[in-house]
Design a protein around this motif. Structure first.
Motif, PDB file in Angstrom:
ATOM      1  N   THR A   5      58.940  59.271  48.804  1.00  0.00           N
ATOM      2  CA  THR A   5      58.592  57.934  49.267  1.00  0.00           C
ATOM      3  C   THR A   5      58.016  57.121  48.114  1.00  0.00           C
ATOM      4  O   THR A   5      57.881  55.912  48.227  1.00  0.00           O
ATOM      5  CB  THR A   5      57.569  58.004  50.408  1.00  0.00           C
ATOM      6  OG1 THR A   5      56.636  59.039  50.132  1.00  0.00           O
ATOM      7  CG2 THR A   5      58.253  58.305  51.715  1.00  0.00           C
ATOM      8  N   ASP A   6      57.692  57.798  47.008  1.00  0.00           N
ATOM      9  CA  ASP A   6      57.238  57.042  45.838  1.00  0.00           C
ATOM     10  C   ASP A   6      58.342  56.092  45.376  1.00  0.00           C
ATOM     11  O   ASP A   6      58.063  55.049  44.818  1.00  0.00           O
ATOM     12  CB  ASP A   6      56.808  57.984  44.699  1.00  0.00           C
ATOM     13  CG  ASP A   6      57.921  58.901  44.247  1.00  0.00           C
ATOM     14  OD1 ASP A   6      58.796  59.212  45.066  1.00  0.00           O
ATOM     15  OD2 ASP A   6      57.924  59.306  43.076  1.00  0.00           O
ATOM     16  N   GLN A   7      59.590  56.443  45.692  1.00  0.00           N
ATOM     17  CA  GLN A   7      60.700  55.545  45.316  1.00  0.00           C
ATOM     18  C   GLN A   7      60.592  54.209  46.040  1.00  0.00           C
ATOM     19  O   GLN A   7      60.915  53.175  45.486  1.00  0.00           O
ATOM     20  CB  GLN A   7      62.048  56.186  45.636  1.00  0.00           C
ATOM     21  CG  GLN A   7      62.422  57.247  44.623  1.00  0.00           C
ATOM     22  CD  GLN A   7      63.853  57.687  44.746  1.00  0.00           C
ATOM     23  OE1 GLN A   7      64.315  57.984  45.837  1.00  0.00           O
ATOM     24  NE2 GLN A   7      64.569  57.738  43.651  1.00  0.00           N
ATOM     25  N   LEU A   8      60.152  54.273  47.296  1.00  0.00           N
ATOM     26  CA  LEU A   8      59.968  53.036  48.050  1.00  0.00           C
ATOM     27  C   LEU A   8      58.841  52.208  47.421  1.00  0.00           C
ATOM     28  O   LEU A   8      58.998  51.010  47.187  1.00  0.00           O
ATOM     29  CB  LEU A   8      59.627  53.370  49.510  1.00  0.00           C
ATOM     30  CG  LEU A   8      59.203  52.191  50.370  1.00  0.00           C
ATOM     31  CD1 LEU A   8      60.363  51.247  50.586  1.00  0.00           C
ATOM     32  CD2 LEU A   8      58.663  52.666  51.702  1.00  0.00           C
ATOM     33  N   LEU A   9      57.727  52.876  47.113  1.00  0.00           N
ATOM     34  CA  LEU A   9      56.575  52.146  46.595  1.00  0.00           C
ATOM     35  C   LEU A   9      56.863  51.544  45.223  1.00  0.00           C
ATOM     36  O   LEU A   9      56.580  50.381  44.975  1.00  0.00           O
ATOM     37  CB  LEU A   9      55.357  53.070  46.505  1.00  0.00           C
ATOM     38  CG  LEU A   9      54.903  53.697  47.820  1.00  0.00           C
ATOM     39  CD1 LEU A   9      53.641  54.517  47.592  1.00  0.00           C
ATOM     40  CD2 LEU A   9      54.655  52.637  48.873  1.00  0.00           C
ATOM     41  N   TYR A  10      57.450  52.350  44.345  1.00  0.00           N
ATOM     42  CA  TYR A  10      57.607  51.882  42.966  1.00  0.00           C
ATOM     43  C   TYR A  10      58.806  50.955  42.780  1.00  0.00           C
ATOM     44  O   TYR A  10      58.973  50.390  41.720  1.00  0.00           O
ATOM     45  CB  TYR A  10      57.685  53.073  42.009  1.00  0.00           C
ATOM     46  CG  TYR A  10      56.452  53.938  42.038  1.00  0.00           C
ATOM     47  CD1 TYR A  10      55.194  53.361  42.173  1.00  0.00           C
ATOM     48  CD2 TYR A  10      56.533  55.319  41.967  1.00  0.00           C
ATOM     49  CE1 TYR A  10      54.055  54.136  42.244  1.00  0.00           C
ATOM     50  CE2 TYR A  10      55.388  56.113  42.029  1.00  0.00           C
ATOM     51  CZ  TYR A  10      54.157  55.510  42.170  1.00  0.00           C
ATOM     52  OH  TYR A  10      53.030  56.276  42.235  1.00  0.00           O
ATOM     53  N   THR A  11      59.647  50.826  43.815  1.00  0.00           N
ATOM     54  CA  THR A  11      60.700  49.822  43.707  1.00  0.00           C
ATOM     55  C   THR A  11      60.357  48.583  44.537  1.00  0.00           C
ATOM     56  O   THR A  11      61.165  47.686  44.673  1.00  0.00           O
ATOM     57  CB  THR A  11      62.073  50.366  44.148  1.00  0.00           C
ATOM     58  OG1 THR A  11      61.981  50.828  45.491  1.00  0.00           O
ATOM     59  CG2 THR A  11      62.531  51.499  43.266  1.00  0.00           C
ATOM     60  N   SER A  12      59.170  48.576  45.123  1.00  0.00           N
ATOM     61  CA  SER A  12      58.740  47.404  45.881  1.00  0.00           C
ATOM     62  C   SER A  12      58.045  46.442  44.914  1.00  0.00           C
ATOM     63  O   SER A  12      57.644  46.852  43.832  1.00  0.00           O
ATOM     64  CB  SER A  12      57.772  47.827  46.981  1.00  0.00           C
ATOM     65  OG  SER A  12      56.517  48.142  46.415  1.00  0.00           O
ATOM     66  N   PRO A  13      57.901  45.187  45.337  1.00  0.00           N
ATOM     67  CA  PRO A  13      57.278  44.242  44.395  1.00  0.00           C
ATOM     68  C   PRO A  13      55.765  44.409  44.295  1.00  0.00           C
ATOM     69  O   PRO A  13      55.035  43.443  44.270  1.00  0.00           O
ATOM     70  CB  PRO A  13      57.653  42.868  44.964  1.00  0.00           C
ATOM     71  CG  PRO A  13      58.232  43.092  46.294  1.00  0.00           C
ATOM     72  CD  PRO A  13      58.383  44.536  46.546  1.00  0.00           C
ATOM     73  N   LEU A  14      55.292  45.643  44.233  1.00  0.00           N
ATOM     74  CA  LEU A  14      53.865  45.895  44.040  1.00  0.00           C
ATOM     75  C   LEU A  14      53.691  46.555  42.687  1.00  0.00           C
ATOM     76  O   LEU A  14      54.484  47.421  42.329  1.00  0.00           O
ATOM     77  CB  LEU A  14      53.343  46.873  45.095  1.00  0.00           C
ATOM     78  CG  LEU A  14      53.109  46.388  46.511  1.00  0.00           C
ATOM     79  CD1 LEU A  14      52.659  47.544  47.388  1.00  0.00           C
ATOM     80  CD2 LEU A  14      52.062  45.298  46.527  1.00  0.00           C
ATOM     81  N   SER A  15      52.646  46.190  41.969  1.00  0.00           N
ATOM     82  CA  SER A  15      52.439  46.835  40.674  1.00  0.00           C
ATOM     83  C   SER A  15      51.837  48.220  40.897  1.00  0.00           C
ATOM     84  O   SER A  15      51.217  48.485  41.925  1.00  0.00           O
ATOM     85  CB  SER A  15      51.526  45.993  39.808  1.00  0.00           C
ATOM     86  OG  SER A  15      50.227  46.024  40.336  1.00  0.00           O
TER      87      SER A  15
END
Lengths: 354, 287
Positions: free
Chosen positions: B76-86
């Motif tokens: 799920t880190d893929q979701l977080l790190y490809t989202s527009p959040l730093s």
């Protein structure tokens, strides 16, 4: 819309992606095609900013993914190989969370939720824990997640893996529908999927771009665009001798057939020349009767296999000695090979490209 | 950032971990409050907390082990790190959720000095200073736990590593006192430490050259120092260990002193390890 320049990814000494260059225009559906381990997922992970590139640049909607990641990522929806879902959330909670992190405006959320759940057909599981969903439903939830916020670019890594045939058709329709408003990139090693959905195909192998063109234009990139499969009764030497006289023959393989005294023969021609008549008369003159002759222009499967196979398998038209029986052009049995490819993909996909 | 925070808080309370942590922690504080304050008639709440401090060894890994490792495992880190959040916002959201869990415990704990005041005179100022220091100390440990969790996909590994690091840090001062103070001993201890650091740096960066270079250079420097100026190493082990001893810094608060240096020390630990976590995550993705 998407501009990729000189993209390279190295893991130690291993080059996973080797100087890729391409651009995708707005509204295009690009299909990424390649065998397992070709670098499809690695490329997609770089496009979405999940991993870094060793060299090169990716520009999404005018923003460099490395320089201005937050801006660039705003216009991307990404479904990775494994749907990134939280097992202890319900589908609705999960999509709400995705809306939160993608900063969807409050006023739009309700309608967007309904629309996305309808389009991906997950409404009936909306309040179930993702932990309890089947692979197919998880995949659809992952797809729903990628659509949240209606990003301009939607990137889907093997979106139909693990789905049943009915679901595959539904997902394809959904992708086609998405393509009306979005730029879509999908990856697959299943060709029928790409040919049905995409307008441009990019074949990569071992991290290198093999060819990128529209689906209709692909056959032009091949030397051999027509092939004949024959079952002939007779000796190998005679058959070879007879066929050597046929003009515009590019490729020839002869190996023992299934029955005693029969040979199975493959013939590849250049420039789509129709050699059936010549082959018939040549073999008839040599008194080698033809029992079967099937001709097919290359399907996308063959093109794919042809373009991604190892070079040593390519056979020149030659005498008798250097044609080993196992060196058969790979389009002999595309179906079987494609199936093998497909199975490998389901099990190894996670490990192979990491 | 708030989205991540909300998600993490919900994750604590939809699984058993959150309740276990709160329940276990509060029970411990209650127990030691009874034993060292009520039962023995001691008005200093800091004493109770200094006992509870030991249990950071178990409690810190409990809340921090899953915080990053689980995302890495589930992809799920893929979701977080490809989202527009730093990355920084993601890590901060997670870190704040961990210290909020601890904050809940400490808020409830604020009641104890009030209870205690019913039975006699209690120095409220120093009691609450103790609670504040205890909270910051826990936050420092949790920052370390966060960092370790970011390095791995395995919760078990994260838990064990955090356990070891917290144990070392809690008992560092005591262990150091047992060590001989000769220069030769110091040389040996530091050589072993350098090797351990080189090993850890390899695990984090997967770069043989850097780790080996670091190990060899540091060992050489140490050897030169030992040869040229052995006096410098006299008693150095104790000094170095007590630098890293987070637990040691709590001592002054128990005696009613408001140790500003310790507060700064705790906060720097938090900032340093949150920063290191952000770097580790970036490095993982940029490797």
């Amino acid at each position: 819309m998407i501009e990729v320049k000189n993209l390279v990814k190295k893991y130690g000494d291993h080059i996973a992606v080797d100087h890729l260059n391409f651009t995708v225009e707005k509204g295009q559906i690009l299909g990424f095609l390649g065998p397992n381990g070709a670098g499809k997922s690695t490329t997609m992970n770089m496009l979405t900013g999940y991993i870094s590139m060793t060299e090169g640049s990716v520009t999404i909607n005018g923003f460099d993914i490395y320089e201005e990641p937050e801006e660039a990522k705003k216009s991307i929806g990404y479904l990775p190989e494994l749907p990134p879902v939280y097992p202890d959330m319900t589908v609705r909670e999960y999509l709400k969370f995705v809306m939160d992190i993608k900063k969807v405006q409050r006023g739009r959320r309700e309608a967007m939720m309904e629309d996305i759940m309808t389009r991906t057909q997950i409404r009936e599981v909306a309040d179930r824990l993702i932990r309890h969903l089947s692979k197919g439903y998880r995949q659809r939830v992952g797809l729903a997640q990628a659509i949240v916020g209606y990003p301009e670019v939607i990137i889907l890594d093997e979106p139909t893996v693990g789905l049943d045939p009915m679901q595959i058709i539904e997902i394809r329709d959904l992708i086609k529908d998405l393509a009306k408003k979005h730029t879509v990139i999908i990856s697959s090693h299943i060709l029928s999927e790409i040919s049905e959905v995409c307008d441009t195909v990019m074949i990569i192998n071992k991290g290198k771009l093999v060819v990128m063109d529209s689906v209709e234009n692909l056959p032009k990139h091949l030397e051999h665009t027509m092939s004949l499969k024959l079952v002939v009764k007779g000796e190998e030497g005679r058959v070879r001798g007879a066929l050597a006289s046929v003009k515009s023959l590019e490729k020839l393989t002869v190996k023992p057939g299934e029955k005693e005294g029969f040979l199975s023969v493959f013939v590849g021609t250049k420039d789509k020349a129709d050699v059936r008549e010549e082959v018939f008369y040549a073999l008839a003159a040599a008194r080698c009767p033809i029992f079967e002759m099937t001709s097919d222009s290359m399907s996308l499967e063959d093109i794919f296999l042809e373009m991604t196979k190892d070079d040593e398998n390519v056979l020149p038209l030659s005498g008798s000695e250097d044609t080993a029986p196992e060196a058969v052009p790979s389009h002999e049995n595309p179906q079987a090979q494609e199936n093998a490819c497909g199975e490998g993909g389901m099990t190894d996909a996670a490990g192979e490209e990491e | 950032m708030f989205a991540i925070y909300k998600k993490e808080m919900r994750a604590y309370f939809t699984s058993i971990v959150g309740y276990l942590f709160l329940g276990f922690f509060l029970a411990l504080i209650g127990m030691f409050f009874y034993a060292s304050n009520l039962y023995s008639g001691n008005p200093n709440f800091g004493n109770a907390l200094s006992w509870v401090m030991m249990f950071f060894i178990l409690l810190v890994p409990m809340v921090t082990m899953r915080i990053m490792a689980e995302e890495n495992r589930q992809k799920t880190d893929q979701l977080l790190y490809t989202s527009p959040l730093s990355v920084t916002k993601i890590i901060l959201g997670k870190y704040f959720s961990v210290i909020s869990m601890f904050g809940i415990v400490m808020l409830i704990t604020c009641v104890y000095p009030v209870i205690l005041s019913k039975y006699g005179t209690v120095n409220m100022k120093s009691s609450y200073a103790c609670i504040l220091a205890f909270f910051l100390m826990g936050a420092a440990y949790m920052a370390i736990g966060l960092f370790i969790s970011a390095l791995t996909e395995s919760q078990a590994f994260a838990a064990i590593m955090t356990f070891v690091v917290v144990i070392v840090s809690v008992f560092a001062a005591q262990v150091a006192e047992l060590m001989p103070t000769t220069a030769k001993m110091a040389w040996l201890v530091f050589s072993v430490l350098i090797l351990i650091f080189a090993g850890i740096s390899y695990v984090i960066m997967h770069n043989v050259t850097v780790s080996v270079a670091f190990g060899v250079l540091a060992e050489l420097a140490l050897f030169v120092l030992y040869r040229a100026k052995p006096d410098a190493l006299d008693g150095a082990v104790v000094k170095v260990f007590s630098w890293f001893s987070i637990g040691d810094r709590f001592g002054n608060f128990i005696y009613g002193e408001f140790d500003v240096a310790a507060i700064v020390y705790f906060i720097s630990y938090c900032v340093l390890f949150v920063f290191l976590t952000v770097q580790a995550v970036k490095k993982r993705r940029w490797s």
